[in-house]
Each structure stands twice: as C-alpha cells, then as structure tokens.
Write a protein that holds these residues in place. Sequence first.
Motif, PDB file in Angstrom:
ATOM      1  N   GLY A  20      -0.427  12.612 -38.111  1.00  0.00           N
ATOM      2  CA  GLY A  20      -1.695  12.197 -38.696  1.00  0.00           C
ATOM      3  C   GLY A  20      -2.777  13.172 -38.279  1.00  0.00           C
ATOM      4  O   GLY A  20      -2.496  14.267 -37.803  1.00  0.00           O
ATOM      5  N   ASN A  21      -4.012  12.770 -38.451  1.00  0.00           N
ATOM      6  CA  ASN A  21      -5.143  13.575 -37.998  1.00  0.00           C
ATOM      7  C   ASN A  21      -6.011  12.693 -37.114  1.00  0.00           C
ATOM      8  O   ASN A  21      -6.343  11.562 -37.488  1.00  0.00           O
ATOM      9  CB  ASN A  21      -5.958  14.111 -39.175  1.00  0.00           C
ATOM     10  N   LEU A  22      -6.366  13.189 -35.931  1.00  0.00           N
ATOM     11  CA  LEU A  22      -7.104  12.367 -34.979  1.00  0.00           C
ATOM     12  C   LEU A  22      -8.410  11.837 -35.549  1.00  0.00           C
ATOM     13  O   LEU A  22      -8.833  10.724 -35.224  1.00  0.00           O
ATOM     14  CB  LEU A  22      -7.372  13.173 -33.708  1.00  0.00           C
ATOM     15  N   LYS A  23      -9.048  12.603 -36.396  1.00  0.00           N
ATOM     16  CA  LYS A  23     -10.300  12.137 -36.980  1.00  0.00           C
ATOM     17  C   LYS A  23     -10.063  10.855 -37.781  1.00  0.00           C
ATOM     18  O   LYS A  23     -10.823   9.881 -37.681  1.00  0.00           O
ATOM     19  CB  LYS A  23     -10.888  13.223 -37.876  1.00  0.00           C
ATOM     20  N   ASP A  24      -8.986  10.839 -38.566  1.00  0.00           N
ATOM     21  CA  ASP A  24      -8.632   9.646 -39.336  1.00  0.00           C
ATOM     22  C   ASP A  24      -8.110   8.545 -38.417  1.00  0.00           C
ATOM     23  O   ASP A  24      -8.392   7.360 -38.630  1.00  0.00           O
ATOM     24  CB  ASP A  24      -7.581   9.993 -40.388  1.00  0.00           C
ATOM     25  N   MET A  25      -7.326   8.941 -37.407  1.00  0.00           N
ATOM     26  CA  MET A  25      -6.747   7.963 -36.495  1.00  0.00           C
ATOM     27  C   MET A  25      -7.825   7.215 -35.728  1.00  0.00           C
ATOM     28  O   MET A  25      -7.746   5.994 -35.555  1.00  0.00           O
ATOM     29  CB  MET A  25      -5.781   8.661 -35.530  1.00  0.00           C
ATOM     30  N   PHE A  26      -8.850   7.932 -35.264  1.00  0.00           N
ATOM     31  CA  PHE A  26      -9.931   7.263 -34.547  1.00  0.00           C
ATOM     32  C   PHE A  26     -10.632   6.231 -35.430  1.00  0.00           C
ATOM     33  O   PHE A  26     -11.001   5.151 -34.969  1.00  0.00           O
ATOM     34  CB  PHE A  26     -10.949   8.290 -34.049  1.00  0.00           C
ATOM     35  N   MET A  27     -10.802   6.546 -36.711  1.00  0.00           N
ATOM     36  CA  MET A  27     -11.465   5.621 -37.627  1.00  0.00           C
ATOM     37  C   MET A  27     -10.587   4.435 -37.990  1.00  0.00           C
ATOM     38  O   MET A  27     -11.078   3.442 -38.547  1.00  0.00           O
ATOM     39  CB  MET A  27     -11.889   6.371 -38.892  1.00  0.00           C
ATOM     40  N   ALA A  28      -9.288   4.536 -37.682  1.00  0.00           N
ATOM     41  CA  ALA A  28      -8.356   3.468 -38.042  1.00  0.00           C
ATOM     42  C   ALA A  28      -7.894   2.675 -36.826  1.00  0.00           C
ATOM     43  O   ALA A  28      -6.962   1.882 -36.920  1.00  0.00           O
ATOM     44  CB  ALA A  28      -7.144   4.058 -38.768  1.00  0.00           C
ATOM     45  N   MET A  29      -8.547   2.872 -35.665  1.00  0.00           N
ATOM     46  CA  MET A  29      -8.103   2.223 -34.436  1.00  0.00           C
ATOM     47  C   MET A  29      -8.628   0.800 -34.315  1.00  0.00           C
ATOM     48  O   MET A  29      -9.784   0.525 -34.610  1.00  0.00           O
ATOM     49  CB  MET A  29      -8.533   3.037 -33.210  1.00  0.00           C
ATOM     50  N   THR A  30      -7.746  -0.081 -33.828  1.00  0.00           N
ATOM     51  CA  THR A  30      -8.133  -1.439 -33.463  1.00  0.00           C
ATOM     52  C   THR A  30      -7.668  -1.690 -32.039  1.00  0.00           C
ATOM     53  O   THR A  30      -6.457  -1.716 -31.768  1.00  0.00           O
ATOM     54  CB  THR A  30      -7.490  -2.485 -34.387  1.00  0.00           C
ATOM     55  N   PRO A  31      -8.571  -1.842 -31.080  1.00  0.00           N
ATOM     56  CA  PRO A  31      -8.157  -2.068 -29.691  1.00  0.00           C
ATOM     57  C   PRO A  31      -7.735  -3.511 -29.451  1.00  0.00           C
ATOM     58  O   PRO A  31      -8.322  -4.445 -30.013  1.00  0.00           O
ATOM     59  CB  PRO A  31      -9.412  -1.730 -28.891  1.00  0.00           C
ATOM     60  N   ALA A  32      -6.709  -3.687 -28.633  1.00  0.00           N
ATOM     61  CA  ALA A  32      -6.287  -5.023 -28.222  1.00  0.00           C
ATOM     62  C   ALA A  32      -7.131  -5.471 -27.030  1.00  0.00           C
ATOM     63  O   ALA A  32      -8.128  -4.826 -26.676  1.00  0.00           O
ATOM     64  CB  ALA A  32      -4.799  -5.010 -27.876  1.00  0.00           C
ATOM     65  N   SER A  33      -6.732  -6.552 -26.383  1.00  0.00           N
ATOM     66  CA  SER A  33      -7.554  -7.127 -25.317  1.00  0.00           C
ATOM     67  C   SER A  33      -7.084  -6.740 -23.923  1.00  0.00           C
ATOM     68  O   SER A  33      -7.760  -7.040 -22.940  1.00  0.00           O
ATOM     69  CB  SER A  33      -7.551  -8.653 -25.438  1.00  0.00           C
ATOM     70  N   ASP A  34      -5.933  -6.093 -23.795  1.00  0.00           N
ATOM     71  CA  ASP A  34      -5.397  -5.755 -22.472  1.00  0.00           C
ATOM     72  C   ASP A  34      -5.950  -4.409 -22.007  1.00  0.00           C
ATOM     73  O   ASP A  34      -5.924  -3.435 -22.739  1.00  0.00           O
ATOM     74  CB  ASP A  34      -3.867  -5.707 -22.509  1.00  0.00           C
ATOM     75  N   ILE A  35      -6.474  -4.345 -20.793  1.00  0.00           N
ATOM     76  CA  ILE A  35      -7.025  -3.101 -20.270  1.00  0.00           C
ATOM     77  C   ILE A  35      -7.008  -3.152 -18.748  1.00  0.00           C
ATOM     78  O   ILE A  35      -7.189  -4.223 -18.155  1.00  0.00           O
ATOM     79  CB  ILE A  35      -8.468  -2.853 -20.781  1.00  0.00           C
ATOM     80  N   ASP A  36      -6.767  -2.027 -18.120  1.00  0.00           N
ATOM     81  CA  ASP A  36      -6.820  -1.896 -16.666  1.00  0.00           C
ATOM     82  C   ASP A  36      -7.892  -0.862 -16.360  1.00  0.00           C
ATOM     83  O   ASP A  36      -7.693   0.330 -16.580  1.00  0.00           O
ATOM     84  CB  ASP A  36      -5.458  -1.441 -16.116  1.00  0.00           C
ATOM     85  N   ARG A  37      -9.037  -1.303 -15.859  1.00  0.00           N
ATOM     86  CA  ARG A  37     -10.186  -0.420 -15.685  1.00  0.00           C
ATOM     87  C   ARG A  37     -10.108   0.449 -14.423  1.00  0.00           C
ATOM     88  O   ARG A  37     -10.998   1.248 -14.184  1.00  0.00           O
ATOM     89  CB  ARG A  37     -11.471  -1.241 -15.658  1.00  0.00           C
ATOM     90  N   LEU A  38      -9.081   0.295 -13.625  1.00  0.00           N
ATOM     91  CA  LEU A  38      -8.993   1.107 -12.419  1.00  0.00           C
ATOM     92  C   LEU A  38      -8.353   2.465 -12.661  1.00  0.00           C
ATOM     93  O   LEU A  38      -8.217   3.265 -11.738  1.00  0.00           O
ATOM     94  CB  LEU A  38      -8.257   0.346 -11.316  1.00  0.00           C
ATOM     95  N   TYR A  39      -7.953   2.754 -13.884  1.00  0.00           N
ATOM     96  CA  TYR A  39      -7.532   4.113 -14.222  1.00  0.00           C
ATOM     97  C   TYR A  39      -8.749   4.894 -14.703  1.00  0.00           C
ATOM     98  O   TYR A  39      -9.661   4.335 -15.314  1.00  0.00           O
ATOM     99  CB  TYR A  39      -6.463   4.092 -15.315  1.00  0.00           C
ATOM    100  N   SER A  40      -8.762   6.219 -14.445  1.00  0.00           N
ATOM    101  CA  SER A  40      -9.928   7.010 -14.824  1.00  0.00           C
ATOM    102  C   SER A  40     -10.096   7.081 -16.336  1.00  0.00           C
ATOM    103  O   SER A  40     -11.217   7.214 -16.831  1.00  0.00           O
ATOM    104  CB  SER A  40      -9.839   8.423 -14.239  1.00  0.00           C
TER     105      SER A  40
END
Length: 448
Positions: free
Chosen positions: A412-432
């Motif tokens: 794909g192309n990152l420009k298009d991929m970024f516009m098509a992203m949907t984040p889920a609810s799981d995240i670990d904020r202790l990674y940089s």
Amino acid sequence: MSSNKHSGQLIETAARIVEVAKRKGADAADVVVSEGVSNSVSVRDGARENAQASENRGFSLRVFSGARVASVSTNTDDDVEGLVDRALAMARVSPEDPYASLADKDRLARDAADLELYDSTAVSTEALAERALAAEEAALSVAGVTKSSGAGAGHGEIGFALVTSDGFTGGYRRSYFSTSVSVVAGEGSSMQRDHDYDARAHNSDLRPPEEIGRQAGERAVARLSPRQMETRRGASVLFEARQARSLVGHLAGAISGSAVARKTSFLRDSLGKQVLRSGIDLIDDPAIARGAGSQPFDGEGVESRRLAMVEDGILQQWFLSTALGRELGFETNGRGTRSGNSLSASPTNLSLEPGDRTPEELMKEIGSGLYVTELIGQGVNMVTGEYSRGASGFWIENGEIAYPVAQVTIAGNLKDMFMAMTPASDIDRLYSIAAPSILVEGLTLAGR
C-alpha cells in the motif's frame, strides 16, 4: 552511588570542559557527558550461554566561532585542553552555518521534574540468569514447543549531563530492566518460531519471566500449520499492537524536521493538512512517569512539553531542534536529540491515542481480513510512502481468528494507510512508541 551524586559528577565534568572552551576563545559552547553500565545473561536449553558486562563513557564538545560550528567526541577527559583545541581548529575552517546556535535562553528548562526514570534496585548476574531460565522453562512447558532459541535478561543504567556556556546545567539518569525469550514449535519443515519480551525503567514494572515465557510459547504454537492465502485487493488488515508500533514509527519519521528539511518525507507538504482520520490524535509526551522516552529537557536543554503532533487528524507540527526550527521557519519544540557529534530531532514518548473498541470488536466489525503478528523486511520508501512488507499472522473469518497464515506481502502507500487507520483500545504507554492495535482497510495482500 545515588542517582543525584552520579549526575552531579557528570555535570562537574561537563562544566569544566565548557570553562576551558570559553577560556580558549570559543564564542559559545556546550558539552554532553554520557556514561552507561550494563549487565546481561543469555541461556539456552537450561544452561547459561554467556554473560556480558560493559561500561562506557563519552564526551561531546560543540564550539561556535562566529557562525562556524564544530563538534568533537572522545571517550576520556584526560586531555581536555587538546579536545578543545581540536574543536576550535575545526570550527575556524568550517563553512558558516546560518541556523546552528545554542538554544535561546528563554526556552531552557529551569525546574526539572522527577519523572521516576531511575530505579536503584541491584540485580545480580545470578538473578538475571534465574529470570532468563524461568522464562525459557515456562516457554518450553507449553505443549507443542520443541526447542529453545534462547532467553536473556538484562539490567543497566545510563547517565546524561548537559552544560552550556549560556548558563544551562542539567543531568539525569535512567535505568532499564529486560527479559526476553524465543522458542520453536513443531518439527522439520513445519517449524514455527516466535518470541516475547519486556523492558521497563523500573524492576517492579517488569512482567514476570514465567508470563513472558508462556506467551512466547503460546505464540509459537498458534502459528503451526500456516496456510498460504490467495492474493486479495482492498483487504482489511489488523496489526496487533506489537506490530502497530512500526506504523507509528513510520509516521514519526515522516514528520521529523530533519526529513522535511532534506525533502525526504512524503508528508513534507502536509503541515496543517489532514493526515489521519478525524478524531485521531498523535501525542508526544516527555513527562510520563517511568516512560521509556521520558526526559526533563531535550538535547539542547530546552524544556520538553507535551505536544499534539496530530490533532483531530490534522498535522500540527514537526519534531524540531533549534537549528531545524530556524531552517524551516519555526522555533524549537524541545525535541533536540544528541547522538555523538550530531544534533537532530526526534520524539520522546509518542503515542497514537486509542479508540473505544477492542481488537476483538474490530475483528467482528470487519468480518474477514488479516491479523498481523509478525512483519518481515524493511520495504518502506519514506520519500514516496510506498509500503511493501512481508507478514504472517492469522486469517479472520466471520469476525474471529480462523487459522494461521504465512508468506503474505502487505502492499500500500503510507499516506493512504494513515488515512484509513482505526485504532483499537489496547495500548501500553510505557514504550517510547506506543500504539494500540490498528486496523487499516483497503490494502493489497499478495499471496500465492
């Protein structure tokens, strides 16, 4: 020795070098002193494989002579006079740099917060070996795991001090603790490998080695008997959080002031424009307690504050140092980064903010698609945004994981991929670089 005492010694050394530079005629100067110690143990098949310990110390001096600048590095302060003489000689024959200078005084950090980056817990080599062995044993106890590729545990600390001729003085230390394990499941040509790991600033935050080992084993076994899939276009791809971090890393690289100034970013003309879906934020926060990328000030002594890099999908700013800001027509935003003799700009704790649906809910929503648990290769062109990487994972059918798949290429192309992203609810904020699982729709999956 305490963290404060260590930092004080580093600051004293840096201040002494700056004083010599000014005495010898530098118009301005700054010095970074860094030191680190580390200890690690690796094991395989229930026995210690090797143990390593290292210590390092580095000094980086930057001097200004009018609009000319030069930097030199060394690993000893035995000859400060000679170090300064070399730097000044280089500066006097260097081309003028209209952008380079020390940071503006009014931008410097004055009251550094305690971000809990240092844990003085002592972990012996024996204790590290026990952790690695426990992780390996737990992984090998998973039914279907056939052999170990090795396990390891480590502990270390890094000290950093910066002194400038304009009056900035600061230093801090950070510690880290880590455990990792890699195992193989199956036999012969059907073998599958996977791993798990954890790394934290504080020993007490580290996941138990038994949990890390068990998850590594379960991941490897789940990959057995993968299928090859047919080529598909317009497919939905859900990147698990561990792999989704690479997408955020690509976004960080594309909004780096260095890449924009060099014209090597596909987002170089996107400031003030939409780069993510509406409602999605990308936050860089250097003040997360115990965060892997936390810092009380940046590599120039500038106060580091929380930044919304992308807000409601709109790109707000680049990562900037003083020089990059001037070159691009802005002020620094406290993201100057020192690496040896170079000074660039980079994120601290960068996070793509989570959505409100779990990965399982996103799977049910898309019905069918690819769940990526491993990415292979480096097929990303940051100038054009073209994206092509090998992958393996699981096919989603009827909203649930159906079977493992391998030998897939995601294109794909990152420009298009970024516009098509949907984040889920799981995240670990202790990674940089922190990200939840991320769903990207409309990708090409090349199979057999």
